[in-house]
Design a protein around this motif. Sequence first.
Motif, PDB file in Angstrom:
ATOM      1  N   ASP A  74       5.090 -15.128   0.869  1.00 19.36           N
ATOM      2  CA  ASP A  74       6.490 -14.554  -0.116  1.00 19.36           C
ATOM      3  C   ASP A  74       6.106 -12.861  -0.467  1.00 19.36           C
ATOM      4  N   LEU A  77       9.106  -7.586  -1.706  1.00 17.92           N
ATOM      5  CA  LEU A  77      10.250  -6.940  -0.986  1.00 17.92           C
ATOM      6  C   LEU A  77      10.672  -6.270  -1.455  1.00 17.92           C
ATOM      7  N   ILE A  98      18.249 -13.707  -1.639  1.00 21.66           N
ATOM      8  CA  ILE A  98      16.905 -13.541  -0.045  1.00 21.66           C
ATOM      9  C   ILE A  98      16.022 -14.747   0.027  1.00 21.66           C
ATOM     10  N   LYS A 100      12.405 -15.846  -0.997  1.00 18.11           N
ATOM     11  CA  LYS A 100      11.304 -15.496  -0.328  1.00 18.11           C
ATOM     12  C   LYS A 100      10.859 -15.647   1.160  1.00 18.11           C
ATOM     13  N   VAL A 101      10.734 -14.599   1.971  1.00 21.05           N
ATOM     14  CA  VAL A 101      10.820 -14.490   3.182  1.00 21.05           C
ATOM     15  C   VAL A 101       9.272 -14.547   3.469  1.00 21.05           C
ATOM     16  N   GLU A 102       8.567 -15.303   4.479  1.00 17.38           N
ATOM     17  CA  GLU A 102       7.614 -15.078   5.397  1.00 17.38           C
ATOM     18  C   GLU A 102       7.257 -14.259   6.594  1.00 17.38           C
ATOM     19  N   TYR A 103       5.995 -13.589   5.924  1.00 12.38           N
ATOM     20  CA  TYR A 103       5.194 -12.947   7.234  1.00 12.38           C
ATOM     21  C   TYR A 103       3.805 -12.913   7.733  1.00 12.38           C
ATOM     22  N   LEU A 127       9.392  -7.008  10.335  1.00 15.52           N
ATOM     23  CA  LEU A 127       9.388  -7.257   9.964  1.00 15.52           C
ATOM     24  C   LEU A 127      10.528  -7.852   9.302  1.00 15.52           C
ATOM     25  N   PHE A 129      14.731  -9.969   8.439  1.00 16.25           N
ATOM     26  CA  PHE A 129      15.863 -10.440   7.293  1.00 16.25           C
ATOM     27  C   PHE A 129      16.761  -9.249   6.908  1.00 16.25           C
TER      28      PHE A 129
END
Length: 191
Positions: A74, A77, A98, A100-103, A127, A129
């Motif tokens: 997560d 952001l 949005i 959770k965005v994985e990086y 990154l 998204f």
Amino acid sequence: MKKQTVLKGFVVAVIVFLGFSLISCNDERYEPIPVKLSDVNGNYRARLITSQGGKNNEKIIDFATKDSIVTFKDFPLREIVKSVVTDPVKADTALAHIGKVEYKLNFKSKINAEQNVVELTFEPKVLAFQIPVDGVMKNTVVKLAAKQKGFFVGYDWSMRFGLEAEKITIDGVDVTPFQTIKYDIPISLKN
């Protein structure tokens, strides 16, 4: 009276014994356990300080490290979205949509035996998204950089590093004006 004398003598003997046992500990020296490259692998809980311009934000985050990759399940952001969507209400709505965005952050490691640390040289990728703004999905690309090495410290089994968001592009157009966003992890402890 005889019982008190025996009791006092026993207490004095115990105190003398403890005193001598503590003195014998003074000769022991701390010998650190040498770090290995594989010691970096694991799950971490970290204190993240995010700064942009004169504003700072602190929060606790989790990440995992395995096979030369740091994985944020997560990625934070908030500052990125607020740089794109200036209306605070719309920015909060976009953040909620949005999720959770994985990086994944690649790194190379090298042991510094003299300081008992593993030096980490990061190789950030962009990154990418999507941010929903007024019903339209905006393709967002953030260029991240690592200006300094990170460290896994053998003394306390912690990891320390930092990243910077240098540039944000929305649908191929750079966000201007834009102030660099710094992500500093001054300490993260292995779970």
